[in-house]
Design an enzyme around this catalytic site. Structure first.
Site, PDB file in Angstrom:
ATOM      1  N   ARG A 182      27.035 -31.975 -35.600  1.00 43.55           N
ATOM      2  CA  ARG A 182      27.163 -30.525 -35.683  1.00 43.55           C
ATOM      3  C   ARG A 182      25.606 -30.020 -35.560  1.00 43.55           C
ATOM      4  O   ARG A 182      24.843 -30.573 -36.357  1.00 43.55           O
ATOM      5  CB  ARG A 182      27.651 -30.294 -37.143  1.00 43.55           C
ATOM      6  CG  ARG A 182      28.230 -28.682 -37.145  1.00 43.55           C
ATOM      7  CD  ARG A 182      28.599 -28.502 -38.649  1.00 43.55           C
ATOM      8  NE  ARG A 182      30.091 -28.722 -38.771  1.00 43.55           N
ATOM      9  CZ  ARG A 182      30.770 -29.032 -39.847  1.00 43.55           C
ATOM     10  NH1 ARG A 182      30.050 -28.892 -41.036  1.00 43.55           N
ATOM     11  NH2 ARG A 182      32.064 -29.363 -39.936  1.00 43.55           N
TER      12      ARG A 182
ATOM     13  N   LYS B 207      39.827 -26.640 -40.945  1.00 41.02           N
ATOM     14  CA  LYS B 207      40.960 -26.035 -41.647  1.00 41.02           C
ATOM     15  C   LYS B 207      40.772 -24.392 -41.800  1.00 41.02           C
ATOM     16  O   LYS B 207      41.541 -23.512 -41.271  1.00 41.02           O
ATOM     17  CB  LYS B 207      41.125 -26.765 -43.097  1.00 41.02           C
ATOM     18  CG  LYS B 207      41.926 -25.834 -44.025  1.00 41.02           C
ATOM     19  CD  LYS B 207      42.101 -26.664 -45.160  1.00 41.02           C
ATOM     20  CE  LYS B 207      40.637 -27.360 -45.707  1.00 41.02           C
ATOM     21  NZ  LYS B 207      40.283 -26.866 -47.085  1.00 41.02           N
TER      22      LYS B 207
ATOM     23  N   ARG C 201      44.318 -27.155 -55.619  1.00 40.18           N
ATOM     24  CA  ARG C 201      43.279 -28.314 -55.662  1.00 40.18           C
ATOM     25  C   ARG C 201      44.049 -29.412 -56.879  1.00 40.18           C
ATOM     26  O   ARG C 201      43.682 -30.423 -56.904  1.00 40.18           O
ATOM     27  CB  ARG C 201      41.896 -28.273 -56.109  1.00 40.18           C
ATOM     28  CG  ARG C 201      41.299 -27.448 -54.776  1.00 40.18           C
ATOM     29  CD  ARG C 201      40.401 -28.478 -53.945  1.00 40.18           C
ATOM     30  NE  ARG C 201      38.860 -28.144 -53.914  1.00 40.18           N
ATOM     31  CZ  ARG C 201      38.365 -27.460 -53.185  1.00 40.18           C
ATOM     32  NH1 ARG C 201      38.990 -26.402 -52.391  1.00 40.18           N
ATOM     33  NH2 ARG C 201      37.020 -27.309 -53.040  1.00 40.18           N
TER      34      ARG C 201
ATOM     35  N   ARG D 185      22.032 -30.462 -40.275  1.00 40.66           N
ATOM     36  CA  ARG D 185      22.022 -30.323 -41.718  1.00 40.66           C
ATOM     37  C   ARG D 185      21.284 -31.522 -42.419  1.00 40.66           C
ATOM     38  O   ARG D 185      22.221 -32.558 -42.313  1.00 40.66           O
ATOM     39  CB  ARG D 185      23.129 -29.878 -42.332  1.00 40.66           C
ATOM     40  CG  ARG D 185      23.279 -28.407 -42.438  1.00 40.66           C
ATOM     41  CD  ARG D 185      24.501 -27.792 -43.062  1.00 40.66           C
ATOM     42  NE  ARG D 185      24.874 -28.205 -44.203  1.00 40.66           N
ATOM     43  CZ  ARG D 185      25.792 -27.922 -45.014  1.00 40.66           C
ATOM     44  NH1 ARG D 185      26.718 -27.265 -44.582  1.00 40.66           N
ATOM     45  NH2 ARG D 185      25.966 -28.512 -46.451  1.00 40.66           N
TER      46      ARG D 185
ATOM     47  N   ARG E  91      32.390 -37.462 -49.992  1.00 45.34           N
ATOM     48  CA  ARG E  91      33.329 -36.292 -50.181  1.00 45.34           C
ATOM     49  C   ARG E  91      34.641 -36.601 -49.556  1.00 45.34           C
ATOM     50  O   ARG E  91      35.498 -35.954 -50.069  1.00 45.34           O
ATOM     51  CB  ARG E  91      32.447 -35.393 -49.251  1.00 45.34           C
ATOM     52  CG  ARG E  91      32.254 -34.077 -50.227  1.00 45.34           C
ATOM     53  CD  ARG E  91      31.837 -32.900 -49.084  1.00 45.34           C
ATOM     54  NE  ARG E  91      30.383 -32.766 -48.433  1.00 45.34           N
ATOM     55  CZ  ARG E  91      30.160 -32.354 -46.939  1.00 45.34           C
ATOM     56  NH1 ARG E  91      31.347 -31.786 -46.715  1.00 45.34           N
ATOM     57  NH2 ARG E  91      28.904 -32.508 -46.637  1.00 45.34           N
TER      58      ARG E  91
HETATM   59  P1  ADP Z   1      33.804 -27.917 -50.460  1.00 44.27           P
HETATM   60  O1  ADP Z   1      34.644 -28.369 -51.381  1.00 44.27           O
HETATM   61  O2  ADP Z   1      34.304 -28.222 -49.179  1.00 44.27           O
HETATM   62  O3  ADP Z   1      32.508 -27.861 -50.691  1.00 44.27           O
HETATM   63  P2  ADP Z   1      34.942 -25.145 -50.740  1.00 44.27           P
HETATM   64  O4  ADP Z   1      34.214 -23.860 -50.414  1.00 44.27           O
HETATM   65  O5  ADP Z   1      36.364 -25.224 -50.876  1.00 44.27           O
HETATM   66  O6  ADP Z   1      33.988 -26.174 -50.188  1.00 44.27           O
HETATM   67  O7  ADP Z   1      34.657 -25.175 -52.363  1.00 44.27           O
HETATM   68  C1  ADP Z   1      33.384 -25.033 -52.859  1.00 44.27           C
HETATM   69  C2  ADP Z   1      33.399 -25.317 -54.513  1.00 44.27           C
HETATM   70  O8  ADP Z   1      34.019 -24.401 -55.181  1.00 44.27           O
HETATM   71  C3  ADP Z   1      34.087 -26.548 -54.687  1.00 44.27           C
HETATM   72  O9  ADP Z   1      33.205 -27.631 -54.630  1.00 44.27           O
HETATM   73  C4  ADP Z   1      34.360 -26.576 -55.987  1.00 44.27           C
HETATM   74  O10 ADP Z   1      33.547 -26.590 -57.089  1.00 44.27           O
HETATM   75  C5  ADP Z   1      34.917 -24.783 -56.133  1.00 44.27           C
HETATM   76  N1  ADP Z   1      36.438 -24.752 -55.774  1.00 44.27           N
HETATM   77  C6  ADP Z   1      36.786 -24.020 -54.692  1.00 44.27           C
HETATM   78  N2  ADP Z   1      38.319 -23.971 -54.582  1.00 44.27           N
HETATM   79  C7  ADP Z   1      38.477 -24.820 -55.908  1.00 44.27           C
HETATM   80  C8  ADP Z   1      39.912 -24.946 -56.529  1.00 44.27           C
HETATM   81  N3  ADP Z   1      41.031 -24.578 -56.051  1.00 44.27           N
HETATM   82  N4  ADP Z   1      39.775 -25.531 -57.638  1.00 44.27           N
HETATM   83  C9  ADP Z   1      38.744 -25.562 -58.370  1.00 44.27           C
HETATM   84  N5  ADP Z   1      37.510 -25.645 -57.758  1.00 44.27           N
HETATM   85  C10 ADP Z   1      37.468 -25.156 -56.722  1.00 44.27           C
END
Ligand code: ADP
Ligand code: ZN
Length: 222
Positions: A122, A13, A88, A165, A176
């Site tokens: 990866r 994405k 989200r 990793r 996840r």
């Molecule tokens: P991933 O969820 O795949 O680890 P992201 O980079 O999208 O990667 O997000 C990292 C963290 O940032 C999430 O685990 C969450 O804690 C927070 N986060 C990101 N976007 C949001 C959102 N829209 N609402 C709430 N928390 C968010």
């Protein structure tokens, strides 16, 4: 255009969004990146967000909406945006609707077993962070060629060692993905009702997927 990308971790994405946004002359906005930046800079919002992120929990909606509003206030976001990782929750989707109307939601579909294979295959360069992938995933209409280094285990760019990793075990990836599906299903229903959802099957490399997603976006423009 005001665009939202939905897709599980490992679906590509972020890569697609970062390639498509410049073609449309709009910014690619990742709330994960904005939050990590705020944490690194130790801003008041960053300090509040950090503890949630460490636990892997969602950051509260009011903090997210503050950083989103601030980002959308910048000049480059006037003609539109591609959101990645946002919204989200339904609350976030509703709040977004009050500031800017979403015009299309690209929902990237990819089976869990493919994501698991991809993530486990990866390899990252220890030195420069360049990412490779040693798996060749092929079944039905899906064909994802590997992204191999020229020399096995060695980075093309800097000669560094390629490593996997250790935090990404199969069980962790599965957990996840479960969390993702549970969190995202309400949003899929929400945007389906608004007739904004476009499902796109992930069947190939970014070179294959970017034109497919672009075509889907252009169809909705009219
Ligand atoms: P991933 O969820 O795949 O680890 P992201 O980079 O999208 O990667 O997000 C990292 C963290 O940032 C999430 O685990 C969450 O804690 C927070 N986060 C990101 N976007 C949001 C959102 N829209 N609402 C709430 N928390 C968010
Ligand atoms: Zn390297």
């Amino acid at each position: 255009m005001n665009i939202v990308f939905l897709g599980p971790p490992g679906s590509g994405k972020g890569t697609y969004a970062s390639r498509i946004a410049p073609q449309l002359g709009i910014p690619h906005i990742s709330t994960g990146d904005l939050l990590r930046e705020a944490v690194a800079k130790k801003t008041p919002l960053g300090k509040k967000a950090e503890s949630y992120m460490k636990k892997g929990a969602l950051v509260p909606d009011d903090i997210i909406m503050q950083i989103v509003k601030e980002r959308l206030g910048k000049k480059d976001a006037r003609p539109g945006f591609i959101f990645d990782g946002f919204p989200r929750t339904i609350e976030q989707a509703d709040s977004l609707e009050r500031i800017r109307r979403v015009e299309i939601v690209i929902n990237l579909k990819i089976p869990d077993f493919v994501i698991i294979q991809k993530i486990l295959a990866r390899r990252t360069c220890e030195k420069c962070g360049e990412i490779y992938n040693i798996a060749h995933i092929k079944f039905g209409k899906v064909n994802m060629p590997p992204v191999s280094p020229k020399k096995l285990g060695i980075c093309d760019k800097c000669g560094g060692k390629l490593v996997s990793r250790s935090d990404e075990t199969e069980q962790i990836i599965k957990d996840r993905l479960d969390v993702y599906r549970k969190q995202t299903q309400p949003l899929i229903d929400y945007y389906t009702k608004k007739k904004l959802l476009r499902n796109v099957d992930v069947i190939g490399s970014p070179e294959v997927m970017v034109p497919i997603i672009m075509a889907e976006i252009k169809k909705s423009k009219k």
